[in-house]
Motif scaffolding. Structure first.
Motif, PDB file in Angstrom:
ATOM      1  N   ARG A  29       0.901  10.808   5.410  1.00  0.00           N
ATOM      2  CA  ARG A  29      -0.313  11.609   5.610  1.00  0.00           C
ATOM      3  C   ARG A  29      -0.687  12.354   4.323  1.00  0.00           C
ATOM      4  NH1 ARG A  29       0.788  13.725  10.399  1.00  0.00           N
ATOM      5  NH2 ARG A  29      -0.410  12.151  11.469  1.00  0.00           N
ATOM      6  N   ASP A  30       0.322  12.875   3.592  1.00  0.00           N
ATOM      7  CA  ASP A  30       0.079  13.663   2.381  1.00  0.00           C
ATOM      8  C   ASP A  30      -0.158  12.806   1.135  1.00  0.00           C
ATOM      9  OD1 ASP A  30       0.478  15.831   4.005  1.00  0.00           O
ATOM     10  OD2 ASP A  30       2.482  16.315   3.239  1.00  0.00           O
ATOM     11  N   ALA A  31      -0.021  11.482   1.257  1.00  0.00           N
ATOM     12  CA  ALA A  31      -0.130  10.605   0.086  1.00  0.00           C
ATOM     13  C   ALA A  31      -1.571  10.406  -0.372  1.00  0.00           C
ATOM     14  CB  ALA A  31       0.506   9.253   0.390  1.00  0.00           C
TER      15      ALA A  31
ATOM     16  N   MET B 291       5.435   6.385  17.399  1.00  0.00           N
ATOM     17  CA  MET B 291       5.631   5.824  18.737  1.00  0.00           C
ATOM     18  C   MET B 291       7.110   5.486  18.849  1.00  0.00           C
ATOM     19  SD  MET B 291       2.301   3.406  19.205  1.00  0.00           S
ATOM     20  CE  MET B 291       2.529   3.187  20.958  1.00  0.00           C
ATOM     21  N   GLY B 292       7.871   6.367  19.470  1.00  0.00           N
ATOM     22  CA  GLY B 292       9.320   6.162  19.582  1.00  0.00           C
ATOM     23  C   GLY B 292       9.984   6.317  18.241  1.00  0.00           C
ATOM     24  N   ASP B 293      10.634   5.254  17.774  1.00  0.00           N
ATOM     25  CA  ASP B 293      11.327   5.342  16.483  1.00  0.00           C
ATOM     26  C   ASP B 293      10.579   4.591  15.375  1.00  0.00           C
ATOM     27  OD1 ASP B 293      11.761   2.829  17.466  1.00  0.00           O
ATOM     28  OD2 ASP B 293      13.888   2.747  16.890  1.00  0.00           O
ATOM     29  N   ILE B 294       9.298   4.313  15.588  1.00  0.00           N
ATOM     30  CA  ILE B 294       8.506   3.627  14.571  1.00  0.00           C
ATOM     31  C   ILE B 294       7.228   4.417  14.280  1.00  0.00           C
ATOM     32  CG2 ILE B 294       7.213   2.147  16.148  1.00  0.00           C
ATOM     33  CD1 ILE B 294       7.684  -0.125  14.046  1.00  0.00           C
ATOM     34  N   VAL B 295       6.850   4.465  13.016  1.00  0.00           N
ATOM     35  CA  VAL B 295       5.609   5.127  12.616  1.00  0.00           C
ATOM     36  C   VAL B 295       4.567   4.038  12.417  1.00  0.00           C
ATOM     37  CG1 VAL B 295       4.493   6.576  10.877  1.00  0.00           C
ATOM     38  CG2 VAL B 295       6.884   6.984  11.482  1.00  0.00           C
ATOM     39  N   ARG B 296       3.495   4.102  13.199  1.00  0.00           N
ATOM     40  CA  ARG B 296       2.404   3.125  13.091  1.00  0.00           C
ATOM     41  C   ARG B 296       1.341   3.688  12.145  1.00  0.00           C
ATOM     42  NH1 ARG B 296       1.972  -0.750  16.981  1.00  0.00           N
ATOM     43  NH2 ARG B 296      -0.298  -0.644  17.012  1.00  0.00           N
ATOM     44  N   VAL B 297       0.894   2.844  11.214  1.00  0.00           N
ATOM     45  CA  VAL B 297      -0.122   3.262  10.255  1.00  0.00           C
ATOM     46  C   VAL B 297      -1.319   2.310  10.391  1.00  0.00           C
ATOM     47  CG1 VAL B 297      -0.599   3.813   7.841  1.00  0.00           C
ATOM     48  CG2 VAL B 297       1.740   3.977   8.714  1.00  0.00           C
ATOM     49  N   PRO B 298      -2.308   2.679  11.217  1.00  0.00           N
ATOM     50  CA  PRO B 298      -3.480   1.805  11.365  1.00  0.00           C
ATOM     51  C   PRO B 298      -4.419   1.927  10.158  1.00  0.00           C
ATOM     52  CG  PRO B 298      -3.702   3.735  12.751  1.00  0.00           C
ATOM     53  CD  PRO B 298      -2.364   3.829  12.093  1.00  0.00           C
ATOM     54  N   MET B 299      -5.012   0.805   9.775  1.00  0.00           N
ATOM     55  CA  MET B 299      -5.972   0.796   8.671  1.00  0.00           C
ATOM     56  C   MET B 299      -7.363   1.068   9.234  1.00  0.00           C
ATOM     57  SD  MET B 299      -4.598  -0.011   5.779  1.00  0.00           S
ATOM     58  CE  MET B 299      -3.053   0.756   6.089  1.00  0.00           C
ATOM     59  N   PRO B 300      -8.004   2.151   8.797  1.00  0.00           N
ATOM     60  CA  PRO B 300      -9.358   2.410   9.294  1.00  0.00           C
ATOM     61  C   PRO B 300     -10.350   1.405   8.703  1.00  0.00           C
ATOM     62  CG  PRO B 300      -8.728   4.041   7.652  1.00  0.00           C
ATOM     63  CD  PRO B 300      -7.534   3.176   7.885  1.00  0.00           C
ATOM     64  N   MET B 301     -11.429   1.161   9.431  1.00  0.00           N
ATOM     65  CA  MET B 301     -12.477   0.278   8.926  1.00  0.00           C
ATOM     66  C   MET B 301     -13.127   0.957   7.723  1.00  0.00           C
ATOM     67  SD  MET B 301     -12.646  -2.508  10.641  1.00  0.00           S
ATOM     68  CE  MET B 301     -14.248  -3.146  10.223  1.00  0.00           C
ATOM     69  N   LEU B 302     -13.504   0.146   6.740  1.00  0.00           N
ATOM     70  CA  LEU B 302     -14.156   0.690   5.558  1.00  0.00           C
ATOM     71  C   LEU B 302     -15.654   0.813   5.810  1.00  0.00           C
ATOM     72  CD1 LEU B 302     -12.483  -1.257   2.613  1.00  0.00           C
ATOM     73  CD2 LEU B 302     -12.076   1.078   3.318  1.00  0.00           C
ATOM     74  N   THR B 303     -16.190   1.984   5.548  1.00  0.00           N
ATOM     75  CA  THR B 303     -17.633   2.170   5.658  1.00  0.00           C
ATOM     76  C   THR B 303     -18.273   1.694   4.354  1.00  0.00           C
ATOM     77  OG1 THR B 303     -17.561   4.383   4.714  1.00  0.00           O
ATOM     78  CG2 THR B 303     -17.311   4.214   7.113  1.00  0.00           C
TER      79      THR B 303
ATOM     80  N   LEU C 238       0.824  -1.206   0.000  1.00  0.00           N
ATOM     81  CA  LEU C 238       0.000   0.000   0.000  1.00  0.00           C
ATOM     82  C   LEU C 238       0.864   1.266   0.000  1.00  0.00           C
ATOM     83  CD1 LEU C 238      -2.980   0.851   0.272  1.00  0.00           C
ATOM     84  CD2 LEU C 238      -2.663   0.862   2.716  1.00  0.00           C
ATOM     85  N   LEU C 239       2.039   1.184   0.623  1.00  0.00           N
ATOM     86  CA  LEU C 239       2.907   2.355   0.745  1.00  0.00           C
ATOM     87  C   LEU C 239       3.997   2.412  -0.333  1.00  0.00           C
ATOM     88  CD1 LEU C 239       3.393   2.377   4.632  1.00  0.00           C
ATOM     89  CD2 LEU C 239       1.742   3.659   3.277  1.00  0.00           C
ATOM     90  N   ASP C 240       3.985   1.471  -1.277  1.00  0.00           N
ATOM     91  CA  ASP C 240       5.050   1.395  -2.279  1.00  0.00           C
ATOM     92  C   ASP C 240       5.247   2.681  -3.073  1.00  0.00           C
ATOM     93  OD1 ASP C 240       5.795  -1.126  -1.593  1.00  0.00           O
ATOM     94  OD2 ASP C 240       4.868  -2.125  -3.319  1.00  0.00           O
ATOM     95  N   HIS C 241       4.171   3.371  -3.390  1.00  0.00           N
ATOM     96  CA  HIS C 241       4.315   4.565  -4.235  1.00  0.00           C
ATOM     97  C   HIS C 241       4.419   5.859  -3.427  1.00  0.00           C
ATOM     98  CE1 HIS C 241       0.022   4.381  -3.450  1.00  0.00           C
ATOM     99  NE2 HIS C 241      -0.053   5.643  -3.784  1.00  0.00           N
ATOM    100  N   VAL C 242       4.499   5.755  -2.091  1.00  0.00           N
ATOM    101  CA  VAL C 242       4.666   6.948  -1.253  1.00  0.00           C
ATOM    102  C   VAL C 242       6.117   7.422  -1.365  1.00  0.00           C
ATOM    103  CG1 VAL C 242       4.614   7.838   1.104  1.00  0.00           C
ATOM    104  CG2 VAL C 242       2.852   6.245   0.344  1.00  0.00           C
ATOM    105  N   MET C 243       6.286   8.717  -1.673  1.00  0.00           N
ATOM    106  CA  MET C 243       7.626   9.280  -1.825  1.00  0.00           C
ATOM    107  C   MET C 243       7.949  10.188  -0.628  1.00  0.00           C
ATOM    108  SD  MET C 243       8.500   7.833  -4.500  1.00  0.00           S
ATOM    109  CE  MET C 243       9.654   8.409  -5.687  1.00  0.00           C
ATOM    110  N   VAL C 244       9.146  10.014  -0.087  1.00  0.00           N
ATOM    111  CA  VAL C 244       9.607  10.781   1.067  1.00  0.00           C
ATOM    112  C   VAL C 244      10.687  11.756   0.601  1.00  0.00           C
ATOM    113  CG1 VAL C 244      10.717  10.596   3.329  1.00  0.00           C
ATOM    114  CG2 VAL C 244       9.177   8.809   2.573  1.00  0.00           C
ATOM    115  N   ASP C 245      10.687  12.964   1.169  1.00  0.00           N
ATOM    116  CA  ASP C 245      11.720  13.946   0.854  1.00  0.00           C
ATOM    117  C   ASP C 245      12.993  13.557   1.611  1.00  0.00           C
ATOM    118  OD1 ASP C 245      13.040  16.247  -0.008  1.00  0.00           O
ATOM    119  OD2 ASP C 245      12.397  17.365   1.768  1.00  0.00           O
ATOM    120  N   TYR C 246      13.925  12.912   0.919  1.00  0.00           N
ATOM    121  CA  TYR C 246      15.164  12.441   1.536  1.00  0.00           C
ATOM    122  C   TYR C 246      16.292  13.390   1.155  1.00  0.00           C
ATOM    123  CZ  TYR C 246      18.820   9.177   2.968  1.00  0.00           C
ATOM    124  OH  TYR C 246      19.898   8.581   3.585  1.00  0.00           O
ATOM    125  N   TYR C 247      16.544  14.367   2.021  1.00  0.00           N
ATOM    126  CA  TYR C 247      17.572  15.382   1.790  1.00  0.00           C
ATOM    127  C   TYR C 247      17.392  16.054   0.425  1.00  0.00           C
ATOM    128  CZ  TYR C 247      19.634  13.157   5.847  1.00  0.00           C
ATOM    129  OH  TYR C 247      19.834  12.639   7.085  1.00  0.00           O
TER     130      TYR C 247
END
Length: 185
Positions: A83-85, A94-106, A36-45
């Protein structure tokens, strides 16, 4: 010339199906998957970089994706990129990990996703039909140039039509599976 034309047309139709498969994979169901996150691009320097090039993306549980950046300063950038994707996801750190919960589909969201999936499938069918048109056009040009006979032209057009029907049926099958997956609660 004719076998080469058929082979090229079939390869291009296969690529259209693979593109459809990739597009359908990006449409999320209620379950989490790292693709799901494969096409998310991060600003790396200053350089847009795929998220899996700057972080370890894993499944924490069936409904949560964990993203652990390899560098501490990247945590905020990874969270912002997710968030911007425009995936409808709300990551939290949470500390050094980013948690991405999947919301329930309505129910409404499921219907919207089905519309998106049907649109993707229709685009694939159009691409396949365009490939058929291009192949038939090439055959007509070859007949005009007297490179092939009209009988060969008709036979090859029938073969190209059979290929088209087969690949469109395959696209419809992929669509039906994805719709069924989206409707599961």
């Amino acid at each position: 010339m004719i076998p080469e034309l058929k082979k090229n047309t079939e390869q291009k139709m296969q690529k259209s199906l693979e593109a459809l498969k990739n597009d359908l994979g990006k449409v999320r169901t209620g379950r989490a998957h790292t693709g799901l996150l494969d096409h998310v691009m991060v600003d790396y320097y200053g350089t847009p970089t795929a998220i899996n090039q700057v972080a370890n993306v894993t499944l924490l549980d069936a409904r949560t994706i964990g993203v652990q950046p390899w560098e501490k300063p990247m945590i905020a950038k990874v969270e912002k990129a997710i968030r911007d994707a425009d995936l409808g996801l709300n990551p939290s750190t949470m500390g050094d990990i980013v948690r991405v919960p999947m919301p329930m589909l309505t129910e409404e969201r499921r219907k919207d996703l089905i519309k998106v999936v049907r649109s993707e499938a229709e685009d694939a069918r159009i691409a396949i039909r365009n490939l058929r048109r291009d192949a038939n056009h090439s055959l007509k040009e070859a007949v005009k140039a007297k490179e092939i006979s009209e009988d060969d032209d008709r036979r090859t057009q029938d073969d190209v039509q059979k290929l088209t029907d087969r690949y469109i049926a395959e696209a419809d099958k992929m669509l039906a599976l994805k719709e069924q997956e989206l409707l599961q609660v």
